[in-house]
Every structure is written in C-alpha cells, then in structure tokens.
Design a protein around this motif. Structure first.
Motif, PDB file in Angstrom:
ATOM      1  N   VAL A 177       0.859  -1.180   0.000  1.00 42.58           N
ATOM      2  CA  VAL A 177       0.000   0.000   0.000  1.00 42.58           C
ATOM      3  C   VAL A 177       0.897   1.231   0.000  1.00 42.58           C
ATOM      4  O   VAL A 177       1.996   1.212   0.570  1.00 42.58           O
ATOM      5  N   LEU A 178       0.439   2.284  -0.679  1.00 36.40           N
ATOM      6  CA  LEU A 178       1.205   3.520  -0.819  1.00 36.40           C
ATOM      7  C   LEU A 178       0.482   4.644  -0.085  1.00 36.40           C
ATOM      8  O   LEU A 178      -0.736   4.791  -0.195  1.00 36.40           O
ATOM      9  N   SER A 179       1.231   5.429   0.678  1.00 36.49           N
ATOM     10  CA  SER A 179       0.640   6.566   1.377  1.00 36.49           C
ATOM     11  C   SER A 179       1.395   7.838   1.011  1.00 36.49           C
ATOM     12  O   SER A 179       2.601   7.812   0.766  1.00 36.49           O
ATOM     13  N   LYS A 180       0.653   8.940   0.993  1.00 29.90           N
ATOM     14  CA  LYS A 180       1.236  10.253   0.739  1.00 29.90           C
ATOM     15  C   LYS A 180       1.019  11.123   1.965  1.00 29.90           C
ATOM     16  O   LYS A 180      -0.075  11.139   2.540  1.00 29.90           O
ATOM     17  N   GLU A 181       2.031  11.856   2.375  1.00 27.58           N
ATOM     18  CA  GLU A 181       1.929  12.699   3.555  1.00 27.58           C
ATOM     19  C   GLU A 181       0.794  13.716   3.364  1.00 27.58           C
ATOM     20  O   GLU A 181       0.729  14.408   2.359  1.00 27.58           O
TER      21      GLU A 181
END
Length: 399
Positions: free
Chosen positions: A255-259
């Motif tokens: 899974v990818l998260s962005k601040e």
C-alpha cells in the motif's frame, strides 16, 4: 361501588391495549433486523422476533403509536415471527419492540430496536487525524464534517460487531459542521473500516447517505520495504512516473501513502523470487498536486497488520519549460534538466541530476522582476534555496 368497579375495568382494558400483561416465567423475546438496522431509503428490511416454541402470536410495536404496528403467527419451527417492511421511508424509521402470547399470557417486551433510514440530504466527509496510518496500540481521531447543518454525526465500524458512536455536531470557524471521534486502541486483530452519517436532532432515525469508507492501516514492527522510482524524484508534468515498493520479506500486498493524504491505494504484487516481491504504483503527474512525500508498507493477505513504513521518497512535479520567448507575467513553473544519462543509485533507481545542474523557473506577477534560475539544495530532497533576480524580458508583440 359500581362506579369504582367500572373505573377499574376501564383502566384494565386501557392497560391491556398498550402494555402486555407481565408474566414472570416467560423469557423476554429477542428482536433484530436483516440485513441491518440501518437501511437505505426505498430498500426492504426484515424484522425478526424470537420467543419460545409455545408462542401463539407475536406483536410488533412502534414507539409513538398506541396500537400494535403489526402481528404475525410464528413460522417454523415456531419460536419466532417475521415482520417485513418492503420499502424503508421516513415513516417506517423509529424504535420497535416485540412481544409474544403463550398459554400463560403475554411476555414482556423485547429490548428496543432502532431502525434507521439513510439517504437524505448530502453525504458527509470522513477523515482520520493526522493520518489513516496508525501504529498498533495507538488511538486515532476521526473527523466527520459537512456543510449541511446536521445536529448529530454517527460514526460506524463495519464488521460483525457493528460498533457505532454518536456525537453532537460543532460549528467550525469555516462554517462547516463537524464532530471529532476518538477510537482506540487500534490493534491488527481485524480490519478497521469506518463510515459516518449526519442527522438532525428532531429526526434521530433519519440519516444522510454514508460517507465514503475509510480503512485504517495498522502499522506494526515487521521489516520495512524500500520505495524507489526509476525516473528519479523530479519529473515534468505529464511524464510517466511509477513508484516501486520492494521487499525481501515475501509480502503479498503493498500500500502507498502520501503525507497529508487520506487515500491508501493498494497494488497487485509481482513475485520476483521466492521471498522478493514488488508492487508498482503509477502516478498521474498531470498536476503538481501529486508531488509530495510518499511511503509504502507491506503486508500479508491473512493478516490485518502492515509493516513498518519505508524510508520517505519525495517527488517534485514541475511544469515543462516554455518554448519560445516568455513574456513578463506569464505563469510558469518549469524544470530544465541537463542532457545526458545519470548513473543508477545503489537501490537500482536512477538518481536525480546534481542540484547545480537543475534550473527551476517560477511565475511572477506583471510589473515585477522575474526570478532567475534557482538552486536545489544538495543537502536534502527538493529544498529550494534563494533565487537570483533577473530583469524581465521585453513584451512580445504579435506580428
């Protein structure tokens, strides 16, 4: 005496219409709704009342109505009755109780069942503060907000337990109405997916449509993956960009998260070797809003826990250089990279050009001096240092 007897008989008949005779030996029935007690407007719902095998008849009562809402004979094997509502509307929402009749009299009423209809007004927005990524054992704050003047907000958790929380709304300085819910501690024993609804105080069983679902990512202590990009961390607007999450822990999902973001996109996993896996995340670089700081996490399908986060990767999306002459006041944010190939870094991705070889242009308001080339700090990702002033170019007139 006759007047007293008549009064007592009237009182008894009146009580009999409203409240079943209490029988201490009869167990209290159980009342529930299928598929749920929260039903979208226009959908059907089935209400079940379960008592004993000796029950002869079941009654369903709705709060605020003096007569019975409905009555039914038991269905096989005989210890419960079925009440159907073919179309949920405002009128059918409310609090219900049921009771049953046996040879020894009426049972007591069941515990109340709150039947809710949803789909009125506009759906609220649900977010997690500061992020939907939570370390195992910590608590999280959910914010449910809307421009509608809802008096209450309801937060629900999906799953078998179907937990819910209700809070009065507060008006924010922005004019929006909101409520903050504290939930926790969060553990990776099961999935944490939430929605929220808005309602008015004078119609507590009439709710808005649900917000979009928000799933928490519970981060644990297992080995962190690596996040990199083959194109380098600086890309021109519209250029294809794919972030790759690598791990040698055999994760079967990433899974990818962005601040600062709330979305947590997942990627199909490419199994490179026995324990080496990779997930690819294509990014739309059409706008600069996709620039920022990214991290990725690895996990296993049979577990709700995710790994520790990868090291952060900063991405800058810059506009392409203008062709031809630029006029004073032209809005432009562009990056010009020197030609040539740059060696790969130790992780396999190509490194970005040295800061001294990159030129970044930014826009200037009409009548002001246009900034000249800016240097990017080599001491960290994409930290823009002071720009050198440059005199504006002369205006271009059409021929």
């Amino acid at each position: 005496m006759p007047h007293t007897l008549s009064a007592l008989l009237c009182l008894g008949l009146s009580m009999g219409l409203r409240t079943p005779v209490q029988a201490g030996t009869l167990p209290k029935p159980t009342l529930w709704a299928e598929p749920s007690s929260v039903i979208h407007w226009g959908s059907s719902v089935t209400i079940w009342c379960q008592g004993i095998l000796e029950a002869k008849e079941y009654h369903l009562d709705k709060e605020g109505i003096s007569t019975h809402w409905d009555k039914q004979k038991p269905v096989d094997p005989g210890d419960k009755a079925k009440f159907s509502i073919t179309q949920m509307i405002e009128h059918t929402a409310g609090r219900y109780q049921c009771s049953y009749l046996s040879a020894t009299g009426w049972s007591e009423r069941s515990d109340p069942l709150e039947l809710v209809v949803t789909g009125f007004y506009s759906k609220p927005i649900l977010s997690a503060l500061p992020s939907p990524i939570v370390t195992s054992g910590e608590s999280v704050i959910f914010k449910c907000r809307s421009e509608e003047g809802y008096g209450k907000f309801v937060l629900t958790k999906e799953g078998e337990d179907r937990l819910s929380w209700t809070l009065d709304s507060q008006r924010h300085s922005s004019g929006q109405f909101q409520a903050l819910f504290s939930v926790g501690p969060v553990t990776p024993t099961h999935r944490w997916t939430f929605r929220c609804y808005g309602s008015n105080r004078n119609r507590p069983q009439v709710w808005s449509p649900p917000s979009d679902a928000l799933e928490l990512l519970v981060s644990g202590g297992s080995g962190k993956p690596s996040l990199l990009t083959q194109q380098g961390p600086i890309v021109a607007s519209g250029q294809n960009l794919t972030l790759q999450c690598h791990s040698d822990f055999g994760y079967d999902r990433f899974v990818l998260s962005k601040e600062g973001g709330q979305d947590l996109p997942q990627s199909p996993v490419l199994q490179l070797q026995a324990v080496l896996s990779q997930g690819d995340f294509p990014l739309d670089t059409g706008t600069s809003s996709h620039g920022g700081q990214y991290r990725c996490y690895g996990g296993y399908s049979l577990s709700s826990e995710w790994s520790a986060p990868s090291d952060p990767l900063d991405i800058l999306v810059a506009a392409r250089p203008h062709s031809g002459l630029r006029r004073e006041g032209d809005p432009a944010v562009s990056v010009t990279e020197p030609e040539g190939h740059f060696p790969s870094d130790q992780r396999g991705g190509s490194r970005s050009p040295p800061a001294s070889e990159i030129t970044v242009w930014s826009s200037a308001a009409p009548g002001r001096v246009l900034p000249g080339p800016c240097d990017l700090s080599p001491g960290g990702y994409l930290q823009v240092l002071q720009c050198k002033p440059q005199q504006p170019l002369p205006a271009v007139t059409s021929q």
